[in-house]
Scaffold this active site. Structure first.
Site, short mmCIF file in Angstrom:
data_model
loop_
_atom_site.label_atom_id
_atom_site.label_comp_id
_atom_site.label_asym_id
_atom_site.label_seq_id
_atom_site.Cartn_x
_atom_site.Cartn_y
_atom_site.Cartn_z
N ASP A 21 -0.28 -16.00 10.49
CA ASP A 21 -1.32 -17.03 10.56
C ASP A 21 -1.37 -17.57 11.99
O ASP A 21 -0.34 -17.77 12.62
CB ASP A 21 -0.96 -18.17 9.59
N ASN A 23 -4.05 -20.11 12.85
CA ASN A 23 -4.77 -21.38 12.96
C ASN A 23 -4.20 -22.47 12.06
O ASN A 23 -4.82 -23.51 11.84
CB ASN A 23 -6.26 -21.19 12.68
N ASP A 25 -3.73 -22.71 8.86
CA ASP A 25 -4.20 -22.98 7.49
C ASP A 25 -3.29 -22.32 6.44
O ASP A 25 -3.57 -22.39 5.25
CB ASP A 25 -5.67 -22.55 7.30
N ASP A 29 -4.30 -14.10 9.34
CA ASP A 29 -5.68 -13.85 9.77
C ASP A 29 -5.77 -12.68 10.75
O ASP A 29 -4.75 -12.13 11.19
CB ASP A 29 -6.30 -15.13 10.35
N ASP A 199 -9.65 2.31 -2.65
CA ASP A 199 -9.04 1.63 -3.79
C ASP A 199 -9.49 2.22 -5.13
O ASP A 199 -10.68 2.49 -5.33
CB ASP A 199 -9.45 0.15 -3.73
N ASP A 329 1.51 -3.55 -4.16
CA ASP A 329 1.46 -3.57 -5.63
C ASP A 329 2.83 -3.34 -6.25
O ASP A 329 2.94 -3.15 -7.47
CB ASP A 329 0.52 -2.47 -6.15
O1 TEU Z 1 -4.78 -1.05 -7.57
C1 TEU Z 1 -5.32 -0.17 -8.51
C2 TEU Z 1 -4.59 -0.09 -9.75
O2 TEU Z 1 -3.91 -0.99 -10.18
C3 TEU Z 1 -4.83 1.17 -10.47
O3 TEU Z 1 -5.15 2.13 -9.54
C4 TEU Z 1 -3.70 1.60 -11.35
O4 TEU Z 1 -2.46 1.22 -10.84
C5 TEU Z 1 -3.66 3.09 -11.43
O5 TEU Z 1 -4.91 3.57 -11.69
C6 TEU Z 1 -2.75 3.54 -12.52
O6 TEU Z 1 -2.83 4.92 -12.60
C7 TEU Z 1 -5.69 -1.41 -6.60
C8 TEU Z 1 -5.09 -2.35 -5.59
O7 TEU Z 1 -4.06 -1.72 -4.90
C9 TEU Z 1 -4.67 -3.61 -6.30
O8 TEU Z 1 -4.03 -4.50 -5.44
C10 TEU Z 1 -5.91 -4.23 -6.89
O9 TEU Z 1 -5.55 -5.36 -7.62
C11 TEU Z 1 -6.66 -3.25 -7.79
O10 TEU Z 1 -6.85 -2.00 -7.16
C12 TEU Z 1 -8.03 -3.76 -8.13
O11 TEU Z 1 -8.89 -3.65 -7.05
CA CA Z 2 -5.18 -18.53 9.16
#
Ligand code: TEU
Ligand code: CA
Length: 559
Positions: A21, A23, A25, A29, A199, A329
């Protein structure tokens, strides 16, 4: 194999909320990332992936995007992002953004317009279906818990959300939507981003060829993976996406794809694959504290080793997997994979190296290089993530006591990896001048970058050496293109392999045992490249590896 710029990648993932961070908050960032570019360069990184920084109501910490082309004000401005891209480029670092196109936020203007008028074209940007007898269209459970369907007010219609209800799934069957997304992607590529981490991409295609499936839990719902993960027909979307965007810009794309069948890997990451690479999730379901492994952690190591090597068989011939051990995750790797009583400098450094020299793209996660750890909580209320609360509720509903659920969450939650990075032993670990959005792990007094920076015996220094070895000009080509050949498969708890190309042979041995092992060894050693101990004990025709010793060496004999 055609050589590509990204073959030579040492990647580093940034969870921007918790990185730095500037600033006050309490939220990391973009300016903070700019400030740390020297740090990243010094570490030897040449690609960074930044988790979503777009405008978002932050129901899922940015994975719920309400405007794909605007930086969220909590992170900074679009100008600052461009400044980051250009300053990074000058230091030889490419920036990957996180591309979230399976779903948007329910605050995205497309979704808002859809909800205002279910007859508008925007309604077909999402997946909206009629309820059946007052129930949702089917009994799929959301990946994050509860029904995957949310009722639309004053109607009998429901929209699909595989993740939280604030993340409605986009309808990839709609050609216009796909084109709009491609244009958005190309505008980012025009701005100079090196590519994307993509994602939840295996969920783009859904199979609605049935109504309800037999329930698999007391909630009457079912985790219908086969109907919304890697479903047949997804190839068309993935191929079109590549052809119209990534390919044109020669970008680096890393798909977040779990459970791809080995015979499908070619289509995903072969020379003409949909992506440059995908994250290799083969280790992520292993937890040494699970009852299954607790009394025999080496059994887990052996199983994991077999998985790693079976994936390498593919990589040898066809492509590049992304080799990582931590991300945003998962709990921290040290706590996930090393028995608590065995956690020490040797085991921590060895873990960092365990898959680092395999064929593929190595990726680190912020804080991994200083050995950041899980931060278990006294009360579930100290957690921040919706998924944690959903899990909490689900476990309680299954009849587990509150105390046991908390204990379980304290081991399993993905939030462990999201605590702010520990830069110093000063106020708020040097992360912020203000009050941090998420509690800092109190162990920052011991575990912090400043303390490790110039100590040659620190984990950070080990990581630096480990990276430098992989980038050595005379070895680089073998690390990138050489084949992986498993070694010492009969030695339990030993993960060892050679990387071979032309006349060069590099041998990597990780002793994952908490005791020494003696291995038969008749090779000539040309050079010891990396060692987390001061010495290597060599005998006449064997070597002795100390507990959790890792050794990387170039062998003198040619193949
Ligand atoms: O994670 C995706 C996710 O959780 C799935 O891909 C799942 O784990 C997988 O299909 C099981 O086989 C991503 C991001 O990394 C996570 O942080 C997000 O919360 C999620 O997508 C939703 O956008
Ligand atoms: Ca910040």
């Amino acid at each position: 194999m055609n050589k590509k710029w990204w073959h030579n990648t040492i990647g580093y993932q940034i969870y921007p909320k918790s990185f730095q961070d500037t600033n006050g908050d309490g939220i990391g960032d973009i300016r903070g990332i700019i400030q740390k570019l020297d740090y990243l360069q010094d570490l030897g990184i040449n690609v960074i992936w930044i988790c979503p920084i777009y405008q978002s109501p932050m129901v899922d910490h940015g994975y719920d995007i309400s405007d794909y082309e605007l930086v969220d004000s909590s992170f900074g401005t679009n100008d600052e992002l461009e400044e980051l891209i250009h300053k990074a480029e000058k230091k030889g670092i490419k920036v990957l953004l996180d591309l979230v196109v399976n779903h948007t936020s329910d605050q995205h203007k497309w979704f808002q317009k859809a909800m205002d008028n279910l007859e508008s074209k925007y309604a077909d940007y999402y997946i909206i279906k009629e309820g059946v007898n007052g129930e949702p269209p089917n009994n799929w459970r959301s990946i994050f818990g509860g029904s995957a369907w949310e009722k639309i007010r004053n109607t009998n219609q429901y929209y699909l959300h595989l993740f939280t209800k604030g993340q409605p799934d986009l309808n990839w069957e709609n050609k216009e939507l796909r084109e709009v997304l491609y244009e958005m992607i190309n505008r980012w590529l025009e701005k100079g981003v090196g590519g994307f981490r993509i994602d939840a991409i295996s969920h783009l295609k859904k199979d609605f060829s049935y109504n309800n499936l037999p329930a698999d839990g007391p909630d009457g719902l079912v985790s219908g993976w086969d109907y919304f993960r890697n479903v047949e027909g997804i190839e068309m979307f993935l191929n079109e996406l590549k052809e119209k965007t990534f390919k044109v810009y020669d970008s680096l794309t890393i798909g977040e794809i779990d459970d791809v069948r080995s015979d499908d890997l070619e289509r995903y990451i072969g020379e003409e694959g949909y992506f440059s690479s995908i994250f290799d999730f083969c280790h992520t379901r292993y937890r040494v504290r699970d009852t299954k492994w607790r009394s025999n952690p080496i059994k887990m190591v052996n199983e994991l080793r077999d998985k790693l090597f079976s994936k390498q068989e593919f990589a040898n011939e066809h492509g590049f997997l992304c080799n990582f051990i931590e991300n945003h995750d998962l709990p921290r790797a040290i706590d996930r994979l090393i028995p608590q009583k065995d956690i020490n400098y040797y085991s921590k450094s060895m873990l960092g190296a365990v898959n680092f020299y395999l064929k593929g793209i190595p990726f680190l996660y912020q804080g991994q290089e200083i050995g950041m750890r899980d931060y278990p909580k006294e009360s579930v209320k100290e957690y921040k993530d919706l998924t944690t609360y959903n899990q909490y509720k689900e476990h309680l509903a299954r009849g587990i006591s509150a105390e046991d659920v908390l204990q379980k969450i304290n081991i399993e939650t993905r939030e462990h990896s999201r605590t702010p990075v520990q830069w110093t032993d000063g106020k708020n670990a040097g992360f912020t001048e203000g009050s941090p959005w998420f509690d800092i792990n109190p162990n920052y007094v011991e575990i912090n970058y400043k303390r490790q920076q110039s100590n040659p015996g620190s984990l950070f220094s080990f990581y630096k050496r480990m990276i430098a070895v992989r980038k050595r000009v005379n070895l680089m080509d073998t690390f990138i293109y050489g084949k992986t050949l498993p070694r010492y498969l009969h030695n339990s708890g030993v993960i060892a392999y050679e990387r071979i190309q032309k006349n060069q042979r590099i041998l990597v041995i990780n002793n994952c045992n908490n005791g020494p092992v003696v291995l038969e060894f008749k090779e000539g050693i040309k050079e010891i490249l990396l060692n987390n101990y001061n010495d290597l004990v060599t005998g006449h025709s064997d070597i002795k590896l100390m507990p959790f010793q890792v050794i990387v060496m170039e062998l003198s004999k040619s193949v």
